[in-house]
Design a protein around this motif. Structure first.
Motif, PDB file in Angstrom:
ATOM      1  N   SER A 182      14.668  38.518  35.585  1.00 48.45           N
ATOM      2  CA  SER A 182      14.256  37.656  34.468  1.00 48.45           C
ATOM      3  C   SER A 182      15.080  36.374  34.380  1.00 48.45           C
ATOM      4  CB  SER A 182      14.354  38.428  33.149  1.00 48.45           C
ATOM      5  OG  SER A 182      15.683  38.888  32.940  1.00 48.45           O
ATOM      6  N   ASP A 183      16.236  36.353  35.043  1.00 47.39           N
ATOM      7  CA  ASP A 183      17.096  35.159  35.036  1.00 47.39           C
ATOM      8  C   ASP A 183      16.800  34.215  36.197  1.00 47.39           C
ATOM      9  OD1 ASP A 183      18.544  36.045  32.792  1.00 47.39           O
ATOM     10  OD2 ASP A 183      19.839  37.280  34.072  1.00 47.39           O
ATOM     11  N   LEU A 184      15.920  34.621  37.110  1.00 45.30           N
ATOM     12  CA  LEU A 184      15.706  33.841  38.326  1.00 45.30           C
ATOM     13  C   LEU A 184      15.215  32.429  38.019  1.00 45.30           C
ATOM     14  CD1 LEU A 184      15.693  33.599  41.395  1.00 45.30           C
ATOM     15  CD2 LEU A 184      13.414  34.648  41.405  1.00 45.30           C
ATOM     16  N   GLN A 185      14.304  32.280  37.076  1.00 43.35           N
ATOM     17  CA  GLN A 185      13.788  30.942  36.763  1.00 43.35           C
ATOM     18  C   GLN A 185      14.902  30.026  36.274  1.00 43.35           C
ATOM     19  OE1 GLN A 185      10.805  29.651  37.512  1.00 43.35           O
ATOM     20  NE2 GLN A 185      10.480  31.626  38.514  1.00 43.35           N
ATOM     21  N   MET A 186      15.829  30.574  35.508  1.00 51.15           N
ATOM     22  CA  MET A 186      16.961  29.795  35.024  1.00 51.15           C
ATOM     23  C   MET A 186      17.857  29.351  36.187  1.00 51.15           C
ATOM     24  SD  MET A 186      19.771  30.996  32.164  1.00 51.15           S
ATOM     25  CE  MET A 186      18.451  31.842  31.284  1.00 51.15           C
ATOM     26  N   ILE A 187      18.096  30.280  37.115  1.00 49.48           N
ATOM     27  CA  ILE A 187      18.905  29.960  38.299  1.00 49.48           C
ATOM     28  C   ILE A 187      18.186  28.910  39.155  1.00 49.48           C
ATOM     29  CG2 ILE A 187      19.857  30.893  40.450  1.00 49.48           C
ATOM     30  CD1 ILE A 187      21.421  31.838  38.052  1.00 49.48           C
ATOM     31  N   GLU A 202      15.314  44.637  43.150  1.00 48.03           N
ATOM     32  CA  GLU A 202      15.385  46.094  43.072  1.00 48.03           C
ATOM     33  C   GLU A 202      15.951  46.475  41.708  1.00 48.03           C
ATOM     34  OE1 GLU A 202      17.396  49.968  45.330  1.00 48.03           O
ATOM     35  OE2 GLU A 202      17.707  47.957  46.114  1.00 48.03           O
ATOM     36  N   ASN A 203      15.230  47.352  40.995  1.00 48.30           N
ATOM     37  CA  ASN A 203      15.697  47.849  39.697  1.00 48.30           C
ATOM     38  C   ASN A 203      16.114  46.722  38.752  1.00 48.30           C
ATOM     39  OD1 ASN A 203      15.294  50.496  40.583  1.00 48.30           O
ATOM     40  ND2 ASN A 203      17.388  50.693  41.305  1.00 48.30           N
ATOM     41  N   GLN A 230      20.045  47.839  23.056  1.00 46.18           N
ATOM     42  CA  GLN A 230      18.595  48.047  22.985  1.00 46.18           C
ATOM     43  C   GLN A 230      17.837  47.498  24.183  1.00 46.18           C
ATOM     44  OE1 GLN A 230      17.336  46.366  19.269  1.00 46.18           O
ATOM     45  NE2 GLN A 230      18.103  48.084  18.053  1.00 46.18           N
ATOM     46  N   ASN A 231      18.328  46.435  24.798  1.00 46.90           N
ATOM     47  CA  ASN A 231      17.621  45.846  25.930  1.00 46.90           C
ATOM     48  C   ASN A 231      18.610  45.224  26.901  1.00 46.90           C
ATOM     49  OD1 ASN A 231      18.143  43.050  24.994  1.00 46.90           O
ATOM     50  ND2 ASN A 231      16.682  43.573  23.370  1.00 46.90           N
ATOM     51  N   GLU A 232      18.101  44.777  28.055  1.00 50.08           N
ATOM     52  CA  GLU A 232      18.973  44.241  29.100  1.00 50.08           C
ATOM     53  C   GLU A 232      19.636  42.934  28.686  1.00 50.08           C
ATOM     54  OE1 GLU A 232      20.027  45.625  31.673  1.00 50.08           O
ATOM     55  OE2 GLU A 232      18.716  47.370  31.823  1.00 50.08           O
ATOM     56  N   ALA A 233      18.929  42.121  27.891  1.00 50.81           N
ATOM     57  CA  ALA A 233      19.523  40.857  27.443  1.00 50.81           C
ATOM     58  C   ALA A 233      20.755  41.115  26.585  1.00 50.81           C
ATOM     59  CB  ALA A 233      18.489  40.041  26.671  1.00 50.81           C
ATOM     60  N   LEU A 234      20.656  42.097  25.688  1.00 48.34           N
ATOM     61  CA  LEU A 234      21.801  42.443  24.850  1.00 48.34           C
ATOM     62  C   LEU A 234      22.920  43.063  25.688  1.00 48.34           C
ATOM     63  CD1 LEU A 234      20.252  43.867  21.560  1.00 48.34           C
ATOM     64  CD2 LEU A 234      21.644  41.808  21.813  1.00 48.34           C
ATOM     65  N   LYS A 235      22.544  43.858  26.684  1.00 48.62           N
ATOM     66  CA  LYS A 235      23.564  44.452  27.551  1.00 48.62           C
ATOM     67  C   LYS A 235      24.292  43.359  28.323  1.00 48.62           C
ATOM     68  CE  LYS A 235      24.398  47.900  31.142  1.00 48.62           C
ATOM     69  NZ  LYS A 235      23.807  48.953  32.024  1.00 48.62           N
ATOM     70  N   ASP A 236      23.553  42.375  28.795  1.00 46.93           N
ATOM     71  CA  ASP A 236      24.146  41.249  29.501  1.00 46.93           C
ATOM     72  C   ASP A 236      25.139  40.520  28.595  1.00 46.93           C
ATOM     73  OD1 ASP A 236      24.414  39.653  31.788  1.00 46.93           O
ATOM     74  OD2 ASP A 236      23.045  38.166  30.986  1.00 46.93           O
ATOM     75  N   MET A 237      24.730  40.278  27.354  1.00 45.67           N
ATOM     76  CA  MET A 237      25.603  39.618  26.392  1.00 45.67           C
ATOM     77  C   MET A 237      26.846  40.461  26.116  1.00 45.67           C
ATOM     78  SD  MET A 237      24.860  38.710  22.374  1.00 45.67           S
ATOM     79  CE  MET A 237      25.218  40.421  21.872  1.00 45.67           C
ATOM     80  N   PHE A 238      26.631  41.775  25.939  1.00 46.26           N
ATOM     81  CA  PHE A 238      27.726  42.692  25.629  1.00 46.26           C
ATOM     82  C   PHE A 238      28.755  42.726  26.754  1.00 46.26           C
ATOM     83  CE2 PHE A 238      28.838  47.433  24.860  1.00 46.26           C
ATOM     84  CZ  PHE A 238      29.959  47.078  24.130  1.00 46.26           C
TER      85      PHE A 238
END
Length: 277
Positions: free
Chosen positions: A244-249, A266-267, A12-20
């Motif tokens: 969206s992960d940049l702040q964590m990094i 990009e994208n 459904q979203n990029e966070a779930l895709k990342d987890m998957f």
């Protein structure tokens, strides 16, 4: 070596895709390619665990994910697959990344020949292209460089083309290790040291520049080891994660003594540079 190719619809979203994709990586899938209807994941046939895959797909969070196709990709057919659609990539008008079946073109300042096989790193994906853009704007002359998670070896090869001194490429996948050795020869940069290893094999060796185009979770896990190997005032290039992960990094990097310099995106993908204080 044969591979199993599984084509999935996107979660459904990029966070779930990342987890998957991370979970797929944990059960042996080592290469991923986005397509219009989702993405295809590749796993060595000898490492494929259908029960483990079924267990992941049974998770509630991934209930909407469908597997469209599962097929065996014979080793001898892989090159034919990517040759049929592989086009050279040109970055900033001066750096061209091509395959061995493309003719060399001396009109480009840097003309890299990369045979990807099953390894990541051809500049077709945003993360590799972003790192290359950042590298082209930096001075590598005489600097010692480490390329972590080197895949095809493309970034280590570019570093040498840009004038780096000692250059080491490290990957924990044996296929990528052998692929990088082949690409080093293809580009006549035989003084690049290619190693089969991971962050634990670095042994505090010192570098002026470290390049790590991997993924968010590995970057966060291994960043401490990278920082130990970075000389004072040295720069580290991170990529392989979403904006969206940049702040964590940034938080982890600054906690370990790095200072943020800049990033490009990009994208939804981003690449960032940090310097050691």
């Amino acid at each position: 070596m044969n591979y199993i190719a599984c084509t999935f619809s996107n979660p459904q979203n990029e966070a779930l895709k990342d987890m998957f994709t991370e979970m797929l990586g944990n059960i042996g899938f080592d290469s991923f390619m986005d397509i219009d209807e989702g993405f295809t994941a590749y796993c060595a046939e000898t490492a494929f665990d259908k029960n483990a895959l079924d267990g992941i797909l049974a998770m509630e969070q991934l209930a909407d994910v469908q597997i469209f196709k599962q097929e065996i990709i014979p080793d001898q057919d892989w090159n034919a697959t990517w040759e049929s659609s592989y086009e050279p990539v040109v970055i900033d008008g001066i750096c061209r990344i091509r395959a061995p079946f493309h003719e060399a073109d001396s009109s480009y300042k840097y003309d890299l020949c990369i045979e990807p096989k099953m390894s990541f790193g051809t500049a077709h994906h945003e993360t590799t292209a972003q790192i290359i853009k950042l590298m082209l704007a930096e001075d590598f002359k005489g600097k010692d460089v480490l390329d972590m998670g080197s895949g095809t070896g493309i970034l280590a090869i570019l570093a040498k083309k840009l004038g780096s001194a000692k250059t080491v490429a490290v990957d924990n996948d044996e296929w990528a290790y052998r692929n990088a050795l082949d690409n080093v020869k293809l580009n006549a940069e035989n003084d690049i040291v290619v190693e089969l290893g991971d962050a634990n094999s670095l042994n505090n060796r010192q570098f002026d520049v470290i390049i790590a185009n991997i993924n968010r979770n590995i970057l966060l896990r291994d960043m401490r080891e990278y920082v130990k190997c970075l000389k004072n005032a040295g720069k580290i290039f991170f990529s392989g994660f979403y904006e969206s992960d940049l702040q964590m990094i940034k938080f982890e990097a600054e906690r370990l003594g790095l200072s943020y310099l800049n990033n490009i995106k990009e994208n939804e993908w981003t690449a960032a540079i940090f310097v050691k204080k």
